[in-house]
Design a protein around this motif. Structure first.
Motif, PDB file in Angstrom:
ATOM      1  N   MET A 181     -23.281  16.173 -39.116  1.00  0.00           N
ATOM      2  CA  MET A 181     -22.393  16.986 -39.955  1.00  0.00           C
ATOM      3  C   MET A 181     -23.015  17.458 -41.268  1.00  0.00           C
ATOM      4  SD  MET A 181     -18.738  15.216 -39.634  1.00  0.00           S
ATOM      5  CE  MET A 181     -18.338  13.983 -38.419  1.00  0.00           C
ATOM      6  N   SER A 183     -22.708  20.200 -42.569  1.00  0.00           N
ATOM      7  CA  SER A 183     -21.735  21.017 -43.313  1.00  0.00           C
ATOM      8  C   SER A 183     -20.895  20.142 -44.237  1.00  0.00           C
ATOM      9  CB  SER A 183     -20.839  21.791 -42.347  1.00  0.00           C
ATOM     10  OG  SER A 183     -20.094  20.884 -41.555  1.00  0.00           O
ATOM     11  N   VAL A 184     -20.615  18.905 -43.797  1.00  0.00           N
ATOM     12  CA  VAL A 184     -19.842  18.024 -44.666  1.00  0.00           C
ATOM     13  C   VAL A 184     -20.679  17.599 -45.867  1.00  0.00           C
ATOM     14  CG1 VAL A 184     -18.525  15.896 -44.818  1.00  0.00           C
ATOM     15  CG2 VAL A 184     -18.483  17.236 -42.714  1.00  0.00           C
ATOM     16  N   ARG A 185     -21.990  17.439 -45.650  1.00  0.00           N
ATOM     17  CA  ARG A 185     -22.872  17.119 -46.780  1.00  0.00           C
ATOM     18  C   ARG A 185     -22.860  18.275 -47.786  1.00  0.00           C
ATOM     19  NH1 ARG A 185     -22.393  12.079 -46.222  1.00  0.00           N
ATOM     20  NH2 ARG A 185     -23.523  11.112 -44.493  1.00  0.00           N
ATOM     21  N   VAL A 209     -19.110  27.057 -46.008  1.00  0.00           N
ATOM     22  CA  VAL A 209     -19.321  25.642 -45.692  1.00  0.00           C
ATOM     23  C   VAL A 209     -18.160  25.130 -44.862  1.00  0.00           C
ATOM     24  CG1 VAL A 209     -19.450  23.322 -46.680  1.00  0.00           C
ATOM     25  CG2 VAL A 209     -20.797  25.179 -47.678  1.00  0.00           C
ATOM     26  N   GLU A 212     -18.402  25.808 -41.537  1.00  0.00           N
ATOM     27  CA  GLU A 212     -19.617  25.197 -41.024  1.00  0.00           C
ATOM     28  C   GLU A 212     -20.774  26.164 -40.880  1.00  0.00           C
ATOM     29  OE1 GLU A 212     -18.655  22.515 -37.669  1.00  0.00           O
ATOM     30  OE2 GLU A 212     -16.625  22.696 -38.501  1.00  0.00           O
TER      31      GLU A 212
ATOM     32  N   LEU B  82     -17.948  12.613 -34.264  1.00  0.00           N
ATOM     33  CA  LEU B  82     -18.619  13.899 -34.403  1.00  0.00           C
ATOM     34  C   LEU B  82     -17.640  15.015 -34.061  1.00  0.00           C
ATOM     35  CD1 LEU B  82     -22.159  13.203 -32.920  1.00  0.00           C
ATOM     36  CD2 LEU B  82     -21.630  14.037 -35.221  1.00  0.00           C
ATOM     37  N   GLN B  85     -15.627  17.623 -38.524  1.00  0.00           N
ATOM     38  CA  GLN B  85     -16.043  18.093 -39.859  1.00  0.00           C
ATOM     39  C   GLN B  85     -14.876  18.543 -40.717  1.00  0.00           C
ATOM     40  OE1 GLN B  85     -17.652  18.725 -37.055  1.00  0.00           O
ATOM     41  NE2 GLN B  85     -19.802  19.221 -37.383  1.00  0.00           N
ATOM     42  N   VAL B  88     -12.915  15.761 -42.018  1.00  0.00           N
ATOM     43  CA  VAL B  88     -13.641  15.002 -43.031  1.00  0.00           C
ATOM     44  C   VAL B  88     -13.586  15.740 -44.368  1.00  0.00           C
ATOM     45  CG1 VAL B  88     -15.862  14.032 -43.718  1.00  0.00           C
ATOM     46  CG2 VAL B  88     -15.158  13.940 -41.320  1.00  0.00           C
ATOM     47  N   MET B  89     -13.807  17.034 -44.271  1.00  0.00           N
ATOM     48  CA  MET B  89     -13.750  17.816 -45.510  1.00  0.00           C
ATOM     49  C   MET B  89     -12.375  17.694 -46.153  1.00  0.00           C
ATOM     50  SD  MET B  89     -15.899  21.272 -44.752  1.00  0.00           S
ATOM     51  CE  MET B  89     -17.136  21.283 -43.480  1.00  0.00           C
ATOM     52  N   ILE B  92     -12.206  14.474 -47.833  1.00  0.00           N
ATOM     53  CA  ILE B  92     -12.980  14.471 -49.074  1.00  0.00           C
ATOM     54  C   ILE B  92     -12.191  15.173 -50.179  1.00  0.00           C
ATOM     55  CG2 ILE B  92     -15.038  15.434 -50.176  1.00  0.00           C
ATOM     56  CD1 ILE B  92     -16.552  14.758 -47.550  1.00  0.00           C
ATOM     57  N   PHE B  99     -18.627   9.742 -45.880  1.00  0.00           N
ATOM     58  CA  PHE B  99     -18.238   9.520 -44.486  1.00  0.00           C
ATOM     59  C   PHE B  99     -19.400   8.896 -43.712  1.00  0.00           C
ATOM     60  CE2 PHE B  99     -20.669  12.636 -42.065  1.00  0.00           C
ATOM     61  CZ  PHE B  99     -21.152  13.446 -43.065  1.00  0.00           C
ATOM     62  N   VAL B 101     -20.500   8.453 -39.402  1.00  0.00           N
ATOM     63  CA  VAL B 101     -20.047   8.939 -38.092  1.00  0.00           C
ATOM     64  C   VAL B 101     -20.101   7.828 -37.044  1.00  0.00           C
ATOM     65  CG1 VAL B 101     -20.551  11.364 -38.456  1.00  0.00           C
ATOM     66  CG2 VAL B 101     -22.366   9.827 -37.643  1.00  0.00           C
TER      67      VAL B 101
END
Lengths: 699, 118
Positions: A181, A183-185, A209, A212, B82, B85, B88-89, B92, B99, B101
């Motif tokens: 991931m 994109s999450v970073r 972002v 993604e 996985l 995303q 997760v965003m 956040i 996070f 995985v």
């Protein structure tokens, strides 16, 4: 911080005068350019003006000025080469630069560094240069900005951040695209940065972002109050990031311009300055104070001239054949003539074309109509008309208010205009012209006009007038109510004009200048304000009168006529004296009551030299001077008329201060002092006492 | 000894993770859904929460919101499959710090826990 420049005071003066000229030229031309489009010649002229400024300031060693003009020059150069289109934000930026340049220029006078935030302006300019209006190839823009692919619509944000004293940093972060991931970073990086800084722009953007669409390295422009290390700390903990750099974002261009300007601007400037001095060959700059002193001295001379003429006249009768007497007569005649000419010349030296005042208005009008969201053409006429500089200074604010008023309350929104069958664009005309011994400035708009009914209603509602009194007033009289203190017709308060204090202040200020203001308005067609001003404030023509032994001067601009009336013509309405002049009831003012003059002083009047009364009121006959203030008339009873004379106005000084009804004093030819009547003040007092609220017609 | 609250509806996951953490010197508490996590967080004040996203009763994102609402200093790390995303965003945004995985790799989990809980 004190500033020093390597130049003689004379050089500085040349520089300052020239800078003023160039800045004014720039301002006028930029307004023109925005209005009429990018005429090649015009852009060339603008470019040249900026270039000249750059060269001069670099030579002078005024680095910040040179720097700003250099960047301006770059932007203008691109407009000139059609690589950049003019946009409203760009014009705003250019104007902001002009304001900054004025402040920077003032540093030379004050020796103190001004608060101009050069960096933010430079960035606004460079941003504008690379922004939406740019027709430059994207690749080129990237190379210029050093910030590949970033959405450059950040100009104002960048400037704003800097205005708030924030640093700007360019953060690059390489995200491990092979990690889970990425994109999450990337998202974490943006989120973390936004906790301690403001993200102004980024590539990829937050939206990208979230979808993604991530590329590495990320490039992020942030504004923060903290150091680059602290910014780094915000993101250093994000896992799967291969590398982070945080650099202060000071575009390299910023450091260069001062250098290059002084390098290539130097030799060229010498030529420019020489040319400037060459142009100045036939003019000498004189401090205003010198002119004011000269004016005062001439004022004294005028007094002596009058005195001399009187002495010469009296001595004639004693010994008209004596050589001395003839010589005295000739000499005093000559002195009188020379003094008059001298007076005229000095008056002329004090005269400035109103252009000096007018030229700041186009920019103001542009900004105002922009703010009000109205389309409006602004036309100026008669800019060459000359006016005493003291009057010019004093009239600036009232005119500004009138102009604002036209944009704000006069000109209708576009859809209303179209609905009313008028041209979509409104028009405001500012015009100056001569009229006998005064100058007339009109502000005319083709807006909605003033609705007398609305004002009538408002006047009643606000308790200014009783309902029947309001109905009796003519439309014109009603419209003039807008000058009454505390009266405002604005339906709502806007930030452009009108908080209910405007018009009465305008009115008062103009009358303080011995001028007056009239208003003509046709509903649906527009409004015209007519401001009539004396050519100068220092000398007025006045009618001299006596009353109970005191000589008084009534400014001729206020005098309508003089009459002799019989005591039987004086009527009374309630306890107030009035007379009827051509069918109009006019209040009769007894100054001795107003000023509380003592009867005993009458005896002294007989001893009054030179100017003693030739016409004395006898028996029932009373001499009255009819004065006017706008549409209002008032009669002032006096003992005798002494004649017209030019008098030099002297202030009463701090010791005596403001006396109601008196605007100053004048020294007469025999050295005695005459009181100058403040006609507007007297009329207003009478009005407050309700003397004009009586029915307007006789019988 | 840092206290970790493990939140997952799958007992297997909790067990494996708890074992790993206790072996490495952490004190572990468990919750099997968001609501329980919120309640236990209030009681235990753990140093770190490891939070699954998809859970019955209350999902992990909502749990983050409520925990952060009660204690803005709360540290929550999302445990995500996985392909999550977007969630997760969102977590956040709601205040989660980081996070990891699934399927989890022991060293990654330990790294993350160490970074946030010491």
């Amino acid at each position: 911080m004190a500033l020093e420049f390597d130049a003689s005071p004379e050089d500085l003066k040349v520089f300052l005068d020239e800078a003023d000229e160039q800045l004014q030229l720039l301002e006028e031309d930029i307004v023109k350019m925005e209005r009429d489009g990018e005429d090649d010649e015009l852009v060339q002229e603008i470019f040249r003006a900026a270039h000249t400024l750059k060269g001069s300031s670099a030579t002078l060693g005024h680095k910040r000025m040179a720097e700003l003009t250099h960047v301006m020059e770059n932007v203008l150069d691109r407009i000139r080469k059609h690589r950049l289109e003019l946009s409203t934000p760009l014009v705003d930026t250019l104007f902001a630069c002009l304001d900054a340049l004025r402040a920077l220029k003032e540093e030379i006078v004050t020796g103190q560094e001004s608060a101009v935030d050069l960096a933010s302006l430079v960035h606004r300019l460079t941003d504008a240069g690379a922004g939406a209006g740019s027709v430059q190839a994207p690749a080129q823009a990237e190379a210029d900005a050093g910030l590949p692919g970033v959405d450059w619509q950040v100009g104002s944000k960048l400037a704003e951040a800097r205005e708030h004293g924030l640093h700007t940093y360019l953060v690059t972060a390489a995200v491990d695209m092979n990690s889970a991931m990425p994109s999450v970073r990337a998202f974490q990086i943006l989120m973390n940065l936004s906790q301690g800084a403001e993200v102004l722009a980024s590539r990829p953007t937050l939206e990208e972002v979230e979808e993604e669409k991530v590329t590495s390295p990320m490039v992020i422009l942030v504004a923060a109050a903290v150091t680059s290390d602290a910014v780094r700390q915000l993101v250093v903990d994000v896992p799967d990031v291969l590398g982070i750099t945080v650099k202060p974002y000071e575009a390299e261009e910023e450091a260069q311009p001062a250098q290059s300007a002084s390098e290539n601007g130097g030799p060229k400037q010498n030529g420019d300055a020489a040319a400037a001095r060459g142009r100045g060959g036939r003019t000498v700059r004189v401090d205003v104070e010198v002119l004011d002193n000269l004016m005062n001295l001439v004022g004294e001379l005028v007094i002596d001239r009058t005195r001399l003429t009187q002495i010469s006249a009296t001595s004639d009768t004693d010994d008209r054949d004596s050589e001395v007497s003839q010589e005295l007569g000739r000499t005093s005649g000559h002195i009188a003539r020379v003094t008059s000419e001298l007076q005229e010349e000095i008056m002329r030296a004090r005269m400035l074309p109103v252009d000096n005042l007018f030229k700041k208005f186009p920019r103001m009008m542009r900004d105002l109509s922009q703010k009000a969201g109205k389309e409006c053409d602004f036309i100026m006429r008669g800019e060459e008309t000359e006016l005493d500089r003291s009057v010019i200074e004093e009239i600036s604010d009232p005119l500004m208010h009138l102009l604002r008023n036209s944009v704000d309350h006069g000109i209708e929104p576009q859809e209303d205009r179209v609905k009313a069958g008028k041209p979509a664009r409104g028009q405001v005309i500012l015009e100056a012209s001569h009229e006998e011994n005064s100058i007339v400035i009109t502000v005319r708009d083709d807006g909605r006009g003033i609705d007398p009914e609305k004002i009538r209603a408002k006047a009643v509602e606000k308790g200014f007038l009783a309902e029947d009194a309001a109905r009796r007033l003519s439309d014109r009289e009603v419209i003039e109510l807008i000058f009454a203190p505390g009266f405002s017709t604005a339906d709502r308060v806007t930030d452009i004009s009108g908080r209910g204090v405007g018009m009465d202040v305008v009115h008062r200020n103009i009358e303080k200048l011995n001028g007056h203001i009239e208003i003509e308005s046709a509903l649906g067609q527009g409004t015209e304000f007519r401001v009539k001003l004396p050519l100068t404030l220092a000398i007025i023509r006045a009618l001299l009168v006596t009353l109970k032994g005191t000589v008084m001067a009534i400014p001729l601009t206020s005098v309508t006529e003089t009459r002799r009336i019989r005591g039987s013509e004086i009527q009374r309405i309630k306890t107030r004296e009035v007379i009827v002049v051509r069918g109009h009831v006019v209040p009769l003012l007894r100054l001795e009551e107003a000023f509380g003059l003592e009867e005993e002083r009458q005896a002294e009047s007989e001893q009054h030299s030179g100017l003693s009364a030739q016409v004395v009121s006898r028996g029932e006959e009373v001499t009255v001077v009819i004065v006017n203030l706008g549409q209002k008339q008032m009669a002032i009873a006096v003992d005798a008329l002494l004649g017209e004379m030019e008098v030099v106005i002297k202030s009463l000084g701090k010791l005596i201060g403001d006396v109601p009804g008196i605007s100053g004093a004048a020294i007469l030819g025999d050295g005695s002092v005459a009181i100058i009547l403040d006609v507007p003040g007297l009329v207003q007092t009478a009005q407050r006492e309700g003397r004009f609220a009586e029915p307007a017609r006789a019988g | 000894m840092p206290k970790i609250l493990l939140v997952d509806d799958a007992a297997f996951m909790r067990m494996r993770c708890a074992k790993l953490l206790t072996e490495n010197g952490y004190e572990v508490a468990e919750a099997e859904n968001g609501a329980e996590a919120v309640a236990k967080y209030g009681e235990l004040k753990p140093d770190l929460v490891l939070m699954d996203i998809t859970m019955p009763v209350m999902d992990g994102i909502q749990a983050v919101r409520e925990i952060k609402g009660g204690d803005p200093a709360a540290k929550v790390v999302m445990v995500s499959a996985l392909g999550q995303q977007t969630m997760v965003m969102e977590a956040i945004k709601a205040g989660a710090k980081d996070f990891v995985v699934k399927p989890f790799q022991p060293d990654k989990i330990l790294d993350t826990v160490k970074r946030h809980a010491g």
